[in-house]
Design a protein around this motif. Structure first.
Motif, PDB file in Angstrom:
ATOM      1  N   ASP A 141      79.595  71.803  15.862  1.00  0.00           N
ATOM      2  CA  ASP A 141      79.591  72.694  14.687  1.00  0.00           C
ATOM      3  C   ASP A 141      80.754  72.313  13.756  1.00  0.00           C
ATOM      4  O   ASP A 141      81.902  72.668  13.994  1.00  0.00           O
ATOM      5  CB  ASP A 141      79.732  74.144  15.149  1.00  0.00           C
ATOM      6  CG  ASP A 141      79.558  75.142  14.010  1.00  0.00           C
ATOM      7  OD1 ASP A 141      79.828  74.780  12.846  1.00  0.00           O
ATOM      8  OD2 ASP A 141      79.161  76.283  14.285  1.00  0.00           O
ATOM      9  N   LYS A 142      80.442  71.581  12.692  1.00  0.00           N
ATOM     10  CA  LYS A 142      81.480  71.109  11.767  1.00  0.00           C
ATOM     11  C   LYS A 142      82.182  72.266  11.064  1.00  0.00           C
ATOM     12  O   LYS A 142      83.380  72.193  10.762  1.00  0.00           O
ATOM     13  CB  LYS A 142      80.876  70.149  10.747  1.00  0.00           C
ATOM     14  CG  LYS A 142      80.383  68.842  11.361  1.00  0.00           C
ATOM     15  CD  LYS A 142      79.837  67.906  10.292  1.00  0.00           C
ATOM     16  CE  LYS A 142      79.354  66.601  10.916  1.00  0.00           C
ATOM     17  NZ  LYS A 142      78.792  65.671   9.899  1.00  0.00           N
ATOM     18  N   LYS A 143      81.441  73.326  10.783  1.00  0.00           N
ATOM     19  CA  LYS A 143      82.029  74.478  10.093  1.00  0.00           C
ATOM     20  C   LYS A 143      83.084  75.143  10.968  1.00  0.00           C
ATOM     21  O   LYS A 143      84.172  75.508  10.497  1.00  0.00           O
ATOM     22  CB  LYS A 143      80.930  75.473   9.733  1.00  0.00           C
ATOM     23  CG  LYS A 143      81.386  76.617   8.838  1.00  0.00           C
ATOM     24  CD  LYS A 143      80.200  77.486   8.414  1.00  0.00           C
ATOM     25  CE  LYS A 143      80.672  78.628   7.516  1.00  0.00           C
ATOM     26  NZ  LYS A 143      79.526  79.490   7.094  1.00  0.00           N
ATOM     27  N   LEU A 144      82.779  75.306  12.253  1.00  0.00           N
ATOM     28  CA  LEU A 144      83.754  75.904  13.162  1.00  0.00           C
ATOM     29  C   LEU A 144      84.943  74.977  13.360  1.00  0.00           C
ATOM     30  O   LEU A 144      86.097  75.431  13.402  1.00  0.00           O
ATOM     31  CB  LEU A 144      83.092  76.216  14.506  1.00  0.00           C
ATOM     32  CG  LEU A 144      83.986  76.927  15.535  1.00  0.00           C
ATOM     33  CD1 LEU A 144      84.398  78.300  15.022  1.00  0.00           C
ATOM     34  CD2 LEU A 144      83.270  77.053  16.886  1.00  0.00           C
ATOM     35  N   GLN A 145      84.698  73.672  13.478  1.00  0.00           N
ATOM     36  CA  GLN A 145      85.793  72.719  13.612  1.00  0.00           C
ATOM     37  C   GLN A 145      86.725  72.794  12.404  1.00  0.00           C
ATOM     38  O   GLN A 145      87.957  72.782  12.552  1.00  0.00           O
ATOM     39  CB  GLN A 145      85.241  71.292  13.760  1.00  0.00           C
ATOM     40  CG  GLN A 145      84.448  71.029  15.028  1.00  0.00           C
ATOM     41  CD  GLN A 145      85.306  70.828  16.263  1.00  0.00           C
ATOM     42  OE1 GLN A 145      86.535  70.915  16.207  1.00  0.00           O
ATOM     43  NE2 GLN A 145      84.669  70.556  17.391  1.00  0.00           N
ATOM     44  N   ALA A 146      86.144  72.901  11.208  1.00  0.00           N
ATOM     45  CA  ALA A 146      86.954  72.972   9.985  1.00  0.00           C
ATOM     46  C   ALA A 146      87.767  74.255   9.945  1.00  0.00           C
ATOM     47  O   ALA A 146      88.926  74.262   9.493  1.00  0.00           O
ATOM     48  CB  ALA A 146      86.051  72.874   8.758  1.00  0.00           C
ATOM     49  N   TYR A 147      87.178  75.343  10.428  1.00  0.00           N
ATOM     50  CA  TYR A 147      87.893  76.630  10.461  1.00  0.00           C
ATOM     51  C   TYR A 147      89.121  76.549  11.372  1.00  0.00           C
ATOM     52  O   TYR A 147      90.227  76.969  10.998  1.00  0.00           O
ATOM     53  CB  TYR A 147      86.946  77.731  10.934  1.00  0.00           C
ATOM     54  CG  TYR A 147      87.623  79.054  11.215  1.00  0.00           C
ATOM     55  CD1 TYR A 147      88.109  79.841  10.170  1.00  0.00           C
ATOM     56  CD2 TYR A 147      87.773  79.518  12.520  1.00  0.00           C
ATOM     57  CE1 TYR A 147      88.739  81.061  10.424  1.00  0.00           C
ATOM     58  CE2 TYR A 147      88.390  80.731  12.783  1.00  0.00           C
ATOM     59  CZ  TYR A 147      88.865  81.496  11.726  1.00  0.00           C
ATOM     60  OH  TYR A 147      89.493  82.689  11.982  1.00  0.00           O
ATOM     61  N   GLN A 158      90.711  73.899  12.259  1.00  0.00           N
ATOM     62  CA  GLN A 158      91.661  72.990  11.625  1.00  0.00           C
ATOM     63  C   GLN A 158      92.482  73.709  10.557  1.00  0.00           C
ATOM     64  O   GLN A 158      93.700  73.518  10.461  1.00  0.00           O
ATOM     65  CB  GLN A 158      90.920  71.793  11.016  1.00  0.00           C
ATOM     66  CG  GLN A 158      91.795  70.740  10.374  1.00  0.00           C
ATOM     67  CD  GLN A 158      92.571  69.896  11.369  1.00  0.00           C
ATOM     68  OE1 GLN A 158      92.293  69.916  12.569  1.00  0.00           O
ATOM     69  NE2 GLN A 158      93.536  69.147  10.901  1.00  0.00           N
ATOM     70  N   ARG A 159      91.828  74.573   9.767  1.00  0.00           N
ATOM     71  CA  ARG A 159      92.550  75.318   8.714  1.00  0.00           C
ATOM     72  C   ARG A 159      93.591  76.259   9.315  1.00  0.00           C
ATOM     73  O   ARG A 159      94.736  76.338   8.833  1.00  0.00           O
ATOM     74  CB  ARG A 159      91.563  76.116   7.859  1.00  0.00           C
ATOM     75  CG  ARG A 159      90.753  75.295   6.887  1.00  0.00           C
ATOM     76  CD  ARG A 159      90.121  76.165   5.814  1.00  0.00           C
ATOM     77  NE  ARG A 159      89.253  77.206   6.362  1.00  0.00           N
ATOM     78  CZ  ARG A 159      87.962  77.037   6.645  1.00  0.00           C
ATOM     79  NH1 ARG A 159      87.390  75.854   6.466  1.00  0.00           N
ATOM     80  NH2 ARG A 159      87.249  78.034   7.118  1.00  0.00           N
ATOM     81  N   ARG A 213      87.258  87.700   9.865  1.00  0.00           N
ATOM     82  CA  ARG A 213      87.105  86.262   9.594  1.00  0.00           C
ATOM     83  C   ARG A 213      86.788  85.498  10.864  1.00  0.00           C
ATOM     84  O   ARG A 213      85.924  84.629  10.886  1.00  0.00           O
ATOM     85  CB  ARG A 213      88.380  85.685   8.965  1.00  0.00           C
ATOM     86  CG  ARG A 213      88.503  85.839   7.478  1.00  0.00           C
ATOM     87  CD  ARG A 213      89.537  84.879   6.899  1.00  0.00           C
ATOM     88  NE  ARG A 213      90.817  84.915   7.563  1.00  0.00           N
ATOM     89  CZ  ARG A 213      91.778  85.809   7.304  1.00  0.00           C
ATOM     90  NH1 ARG A 213      91.582  86.749   6.384  1.00  0.00           N
ATOM     91  NH2 ARG A 213      92.924  85.765   7.943  1.00  0.00           N
ATOM     92  N   ARG A 269      83.227  86.276  12.248  1.00  0.00           N
ATOM     93  CA  ARG A 269      82.202  85.579  11.462  1.00  0.00           C
ATOM     94  C   ARG A 269      82.178  84.088  11.805  1.00  0.00           C
ATOM     95  O   ARG A 269      81.117  83.461  11.844  1.00  0.00           O
ATOM     96  CB  ARG A 269      82.463  85.764   9.963  1.00  0.00           C
ATOM     97  CG  ARG A 269      82.121  87.150   9.437  1.00  0.00           C
ATOM     98  CD  ARG A 269      82.051  87.145   7.915  1.00  0.00           C
ATOM     99  NE  ARG A 269      83.306  86.745   7.294  1.00  0.00           N
ATOM    100  CZ  ARG A 269      84.276  87.588   6.943  1.00  0.00           C
ATOM    101  NH1 ARG A 269      84.128  88.896   7.162  1.00  0.00           N
ATOM    102  NH2 ARG A 269      85.385  87.142   6.371  1.00  0.00           N
ATOM    103  N   ALA A 270      83.358  83.522  12.060  1.00  0.00           N
ATOM    104  CA  ALA A 270      83.446  82.080  12.348  1.00  0.00           C
ATOM    105  C   ALA A 270      82.772  81.734  13.670  1.00  0.00           C
ATOM    106  O   ALA A 270      82.169  80.656  13.799  1.00  0.00           O
ATOM    107  CB  ALA A 270      84.901  81.632  12.369  1.00  0.00           C
TER     108      ALA A 270
END
Length: 478
Positions: free
Chosen positions: A58-64, A66-67, A262, A265-266
């Motif tokens: 899941d790229k979206k979760l990985q990006a989250y 990372q942020r 947040r 939702r992630a």
């Protein structure tokens, strides 16, 4: 003796020149690795991990993640490092850091966290290990005791002296554990406050881990096995550990950003337990949708889904059957592959396996000086080679378990369409608590088959008792 003295002074000089100022604590530490070597070491191990452990897709979760990690890093003592935060695709409750800023968190741990501040606390703790160069200090201590051991052995002329010094060195390195974890807690709490998260989130995470550890131990006792818990001393802190409280309270306290909504939702839709990509265990079946396969293990056997293999153990652990991938050998038939593995002189009773889109060969192998028997099979499917190996602890039981192992091998099949949904596994989903909602009622709506009430309490930080409040967002598993 003068030559040995000269050697010892040279070695001592090398040790003394290894002192450097710790970037996080300001103290002088003994290190034998430069920062560039530290980064290089971390990169090398990170490359190995990427090949051995599955990365959650899941790229979206990985990006989250990372942020959130970068928000912590920006307020740390070593923001210049190129940190990488990665979610590992296993249900393990764990997190760890490599030298140079490579930090990993397993999605199994993420399922039990309840806010962004909780996630930040785990990441900040691991960042603390990196900024304080704990792995580098342990590595240097190990090298130093090895060098000193050589000197002692040279002086005494007795080889055991080196072994004794090595044991002493191991004790020293392990002794760092408690202090290093507390130091990582303090630094993590400081980074949380600097990033506008409440430092008390560190205590919250320990509460989550202690509840999970208590449940895991209770479940393990009921199942007659050893419990598995979160790594390191971070898990062994008592909830009301005075030193931990002092460490956390020593940093400026801010109410900070909780980020609960947040975070929820992630992770909404995140895999729970086995994931689609890693294969899913459903009762006796192992289903792998990406590979399009299904295999059914003997009744009552415990199935372990490892990153590189699937292993099944008989109820009394007297027998084992494992499956893993092997390299493809062009123009080599399954029977020949088996012979190459075990040797034709050691092969007994072989036969072909033929079914829709599947070719294979199975035989009994005799190995070792006592002639221990094993069931071996090679299966060709979808351009891949699968090895299945079964064995027993004692040879006299082989004839009892071999029919079960052979039945499992022959159960290898194309994944039926009726099992596609099952093969997708379970997911974390969000729901709002209704008026009068209880975890017992939620459990009836959950796809969890065992310990549903306890697991839902753990997921929502209500273990071992308490009921949700009306309107509260809750995690369920479907």
């Amino acid at each position: 003796m003068s030559r040995l003295l000269a050697i010892s002074f040279v070695l001592l000089a090398a040790l003394l020149t290894g002192c450097a100022v710790n970037p996080a604590t300001g103290s002088r530490d003994f290190v034998l690795m430069s920062e560039s070597e530290e980064v290089s070491t971390g990169r090398r191990h990170a490359n190995q991990i990427s090949k051995q452990l599955p990365i959650y897709p899941d790229k979206k979760l990985q990006a989250y993640v990372q942020r959130v990690g970068q928000r912590i890093v920006a307020r740390s003592h070593r923001p210049n490092l190129a940190y990488q935060f990665t979610v590992i695709d296993t249900p393990d409750i764990n997190a760890f850091a490599l030298p140079g800023g490579y930090i990993y968190i397993h999605r199994g741990l993420m399922a039990y966290l309840n806010s962004e501040a909780d996630l930040a606390a785990v990441l900040a703790h691991e960042v603390g290990h990196v900024t304080a160069r704990h792995s580098v200090r342990q590595h240097s201590a190990s090298m130093a005791t090895g060098i000193l051991g050589q000197v002692v052995a040279a002086y005494t002329g007795v080889g055991v002296a080196g072994d004794l010094t090595s044991l002493l060195g191991t004790a020293v390195v392990r002794g760092y554990g408690r202090e290093h974890e507390l130091e990582a807690d303090r630094l993590g709490a400081e980074y949380l406050a600097n990033a506008n998260y409440n430092p008390q989130a560190m205590i919250n995470v320990i509460g989550v881990l202690k509840d999970q550890s208590t449940f895991s131990a209770s479940k393990a006792r009921a199942e007659g096995r050893e419990p598995v818990s979160y790594h390191g001393v971070f898990a062994t802190h008592p909830r009301h550990d005075e030193r931990l409280q002092q460490v956390i309270n020593s940093v400026p306290q801010v109410s900070g950003d909780n980020g609960r909504d947040r975070y929820l939702r992630a992770i909404n839709g995140m895999a729970f337990g086995d994931s689609t990509e890693a294969g899913v265990r459903v009762g006796r079946d192992f289903l792998h949708k990406p590979m399009g396969l299904k295999i059914t293990f003997p009744k009552g056997w415990k199935i372990q889904n490892n990153p590189d293999s699937v292993v099944a153990l008989s109820p009394n652990e007297q027998a084992i059957l494992a499956m893993k991938l092997l390299p493809i050998k062009n123009q080599v038939q399954p029977a020949e592959y088996v012979r190459d593995l075990i040797g034709s002189d050691q092969m007994l009773g072989g036969h072909d396996i033929q079914k829709a889109r599947i070719r294979g060969y199975s035989a009994i192998a005799r190995s070792g000086y006592q002639g221990q028997l094993k069931r071996v099979a090679i299966i060709y499917y979808q351009g891949k080679v699968f090895l299945l190996v079964g064995a027993t602890k004692q040879s006299r039981y082989f004839s009892t378990y071999d029919p079960h192992m052979l039945e499992t091998i022959h159960s290898f099949q194309v994944l039926p369409r009726r099992d596609y949904k099952k093969a997708e596994g379970l997911r974390v989903r969000l729901t709002r608590a209704r008026r009068g909602e209880t975890f017992a009622r939620l459990a009836k709506r959950s796809a969890l088959k065992e310990y549903a009430v306890e697991q839902l309490r753990l997921l929502n930080h209500y273990y071992p008792s308490g009921e949700p409040k009306a309107g509260e967002w809750l995690k369920i598993v479907q």
